[in-house]
Design a protein around this motif. Structure first.
Motif, mmCIF file in Angstrom:
data_model
loop_
_atom_site.group_PDB
_atom_site.id
_atom_site.type_symbol
_atom_site.label_atom_id
_atom_site.label_comp_id
_atom_site.label_asym_id
_atom_site.label_seq_id
_atom_site.Cartn_x
_atom_site.Cartn_y
_atom_site.Cartn_z
ATOM 1 N N PRO A 387 0.797 -1.236 0.000
ATOM 2 C CA PRO A 387 0.000 0.000 0.000
ATOM 3 C C PRO A 387 0.832 1.291 0.000
ATOM 4 O O PRO A 387 0.303 2.355 -0.329
ATOM 5 C CB PRO A 387 -0.822 -0.122 1.292
ATOM 6 C CG PRO A 387 -0.908 -1.586 1.553
ATOM 7 C CD PRO A 387 0.411 -2.126 1.106
ATOM 8 N N TYR A 388 2.116 1.211 0.365
ATOM 9 C CA TYR A 388 2.954 2.409 0.360
ATOM 10 C C TYR A 388 3.449 2.763 -1.039
ATOM 11 O O TYR A 388 3.936 3.877 -1.261
ATOM 12 C CB TYR A 388 4.177 2.200 1.264
ATOM 13 C CG TYR A 388 3.840 2.072 2.736
ATOM 14 C CD1 TYR A 388 3.656 3.208 3.519
ATOM 15 C CD2 TYR A 388 3.707 0.821 3.329
ATOM 16 C CE1 TYR A 388 3.348 3.097 4.874
ATOM 17 C CE2 TYR A 388 3.399 0.699 4.682
ATOM 18 C CZ TYR A 388 3.220 1.844 5.442
ATOM 19 O OH TYR A 388 2.907 1.721 6.785
ATOM 20 N N THR A 389 3.369 1.815 -1.965
ATOM 21 C CA THR A 389 3.924 2.063 -3.294
ATOM 22 C C THR A 389 3.080 3.067 -4.061
ATOM 23 O O THR A 389 1.873 3.170 -3.860
ATOM 24 C CB THR A 389 4.031 0.752 -4.090
ATOM 25 O OG1 THR A 389 2.720 0.203 -4.272
ATOM 26 C CG2 THR A 389 4.896 -0.263 -3.365
ATOM 27 N N GLY A 390 3.736 3.807 -4.928
ATOM 28 C CA GLY A 390 3.045 4.793 -5.741
ATOM 29 C C GLY A 390 3.974 5.891 -6.204
ATOM 30 O O GLY A 390 5.184 5.856 -5.976
ATOM 31 N N TYR A 391 3.392 6.870 -6.886
ATOM 32 C CA TYR A 391 4.150 8.001 -7.444
ATOM 33 C C TYR A 391 3.751 9.257 -6.676
ATOM 34 O O TYR A 391 2.568 9.563 -6.521
ATOM 35 C CB TYR A 391 3.829 8.166 -8.926
ATOM 36 C CG TYR A 391 4.850 8.983 -9.676
ATOM 37 C CD1 TYR A 391 6.043 8.412 -10.108
ATOM 38 C CD2 TYR A 391 4.624 10.324 -9.958
ATOM 39 C CE1 TYR A 391 6.993 9.146 -10.803
ATOM 40 C CE2 TYR A 391 5.558 11.078 -10.652
ATOM 41 C CZ TYR A 391 6.745 10.486 -11.067
ATOM 42 O OH TYR A 391 7.680 11.241 -11.757
#
Length: 555
Positions: A387-391
């Motif tokens: 859930p922490y992944t992203g841009y």
């Protein structure tokens, strides 16, 4: 800021340069304090947990004065599948990498005290063919203001780093390098400075570096396990890498220590490093004048040493340090003169951990801070990290940051930079200790605050802003996976797929994400790497800067 003498073919850069600040204290005056032994239990428990999770090999130790408060050593099991805790009475030696530079700086000041050198002596007296040699001084070299390019960053470094080299060969290579900047203009870490200083010390003294080390440091301090390493007696001191796909620690092929020289070839132990740093700060090695010069900073660089500070409630404690790395070895030693405390981490194998993480645990435990968050972080699973992944983007920083998972390791990558590992260290808190980076996520994980030194930037999730890569079918990417090798290149390169993206990893190095340029061409811009795949011939053209190799899949 990291300053390792390390094999960095795929060079890692921190997001923002770590700001090393602190108040100048009279380092030679030490406060008399009671021995604090309360840290032994939490450190022992944390060390046991690290062993259970196969995170680290090596020795970490905490000293107050000449007393050992805590010391623990991790060794690989006989079959390499696990870690055993060694008898703490045993002595273990390690290649200490760039901590060697602190020793070399002391020896240089010893030659200055003997009237054989000065801080203003020009490099041209010894190596006039090096670019700007007339304007480069011994002082410039000691605090990395020379502008001499770092030879370990040169593309041809990988062609010789495992083979014995002569002084003439190494100097010729450095002479061929263009200047990085004008002498005195700024500071930039360069192993070339200290390799050359070692050669100069031998010329002005008429003695070998090994003899100088013994005469001026080892014997005066009664060090028991410190010496200048050579290939013949350093080969049995091994380093390891954890291979997830094989679930075991595997040894890493060694450098030739002739390539490291005075910049990184010393072998030592944690006990000896404690004696060395305490001896330096207790006026046992240098005159007061030269000692104070050595620890003075310009642009954050001392003369073979660095300065930092840690907070303890409303007070700041000043520490002096150096770190290092060579092959799979990583090291970090800090001395806090005001409380007469030394922390030493000497690792010969790391898995999803850094020596800076271990060093911070030693300091936290000594200061009475809980290690519970660090213990809990070891049990975090990949599903919890996803859930922490992203841009993410910030209104106060020109760099975007992508957070991603690579082989179950949470990574962050800023625009135009290499990815760096994030260590869980508390509830929604992640750190990258080598650059002093802290990332604090909000509960919904849609934003985080990035703290580094006195800088603070808030980043908001904006996945739609992520640059679109060319769409390549998974079946096409699968044709490129495998282990590539060639006789002209000393490392194998493993190419694999992680979360639908093509990744690469060289022997003994961290994995890195490949950016799509076309159906067959991929790149890793921070290290100027291009890979062009030809599935029909099971080959890959590997190019870095001006050097190119045709590599083929291993059977």
């Amino acid at each position: 800021m990291t300053t390792p003498f390390a094999l960095r073919h795929f060079k890692l850069f921190s997001l923002i340069t770590l700001i090393v600040t602190g108040l100048f204290l009279n380092a030679s005056v030490q406060a008399k304090t009671d021995i604090n032994r309360t840290s032994e239990v939490p450190l022992n428990e944390y060390g046991q947990a690290l062993a259970t999770h196969n995170r680290v090999l090596g020795t970490w130790a905490l000293y107050q004065g000449d007393e050992t408060i805590f010391k623990q050593t991790w060794l690989p099991s006989e079959d390499g599948s696990s870690i055993v805790i060694a008898d703490d009475k045993q002595m273990h030696q390690y290649k200490i990498g760039s901590i060697s530079k602190t020793f070399t700086a002391v020896l240089t000041f010893k030659m200055i005290e003997a009237g054989k050198l000065s801080l203003d002596t020009p490099l041209s007296q010894y190596y006039p063919k090096i670019t700007n040699a007339k304007n480069i001084t011994i002082g410039h070299m000691l605090n990395h203001h020379s502008g001499i390019a770092n030879y370990t960053d040169s593309p041809d470094f990988m062609s010789y780093y495992q083979s014995p080299q002569t002084e003439e060969q190494m100097v010729t290579r450095i002479e061929a390098l263009p200047a990085a900047f004008a002498p005195g203009e700024k500071a930039a870490y360069s192993n070339s400075n200290y390799l050359l200083l070692g050669y100069i010390l031998e010329q002005v003294s008429g003695q070998s570096y090994a003899d100088l080390l013994n005469k001026h440091i080892v014997k005066p301090l009664a060090l028991q396990h410190t010496y200048f390493g050579t290939d013949s007696h350093g080969a049995e001191i091994k380093s390891y890498q954890w291979h997830n796909d094989e679930d075991q620690w595997q040894s890493i092929d060694p450098w030739s220590l002739s390539v490291a020289g005075a910049a990184g070839a010393i072998i030592s132990s944690s006990d000896d490093l404690n004696r060395f740093f305490r001896g330096l700060f207790n006026d046992q090695l240098l005159s007061k004048e030269h000692f104070e010069k050595m620890i003075s900073l310009t642009d954050g660089f001392g003369y073979g040493i660095f300065k930092t500070k840690v907070k303890n409630k409303d007070k700041e404690i000043i520490g002096y340090w150096h770190n290092g790395g060579i092959e799979g070895f990583a090291s970090h030693a800090i001395y806090f003169p005001d409380i007469d405390v030394t922390t030493v981490v000497l690792s010969n194998g790391l898995n999803k951990l850094t020596v800076d993480d271990l060093n911070s645990a030693l300091i936290d435990a000594y200061l009475g801070h809980s290690l519970d968050n660090k213990m809990a972080a070891l049990d975090i699973k990949a599903d919890e990290l996803k859930p922490y992944t992203g841009y993410f983007q910030s209104d106060t920083s020109p760099l975007d940051i992508e957070v991603m998972l690579m082989e179950d390791q949470l990574m962050a990558q800023a625009t135009g930079q290499s990815a760096f590992p994030l260590t869980p260290d508390g509830e929604r808190r992640f750190t990258f200790q080598p650059a002093g980076i802290e990332m604090l996520f909000t509960e919904d994980m849609n934003s985080f605050t990035l703290n580094q030194g006195e800088h603070k930037n808030v980043y908001q999730r904006n996945d739609a802003a992520k640059p679109k890569a060319a769409e390549i079918p998974l079946e096409t990417l699968q044709q490129y996976t495998g282990v590539y090798a060639t006789e002209g290149f000393p490392l194998d390169i493993k190419v694999f797929i992680e979360n639908g993206q093509l990744m690469a990893q060289a022997t003994g190095q961290g994995a890195f994400l490949l950016t799509v340029q076309s159906d067959t061409e991929f790149s890793f811009s921070p290290a100027n790497i291009t890979m062009v795949f030809n599935p029909e011939t099971n080959s890959m053209q590997f190019t870095q800067m001006s050097r190119s190799f045709e590599m083929r899949k291993k059977e």
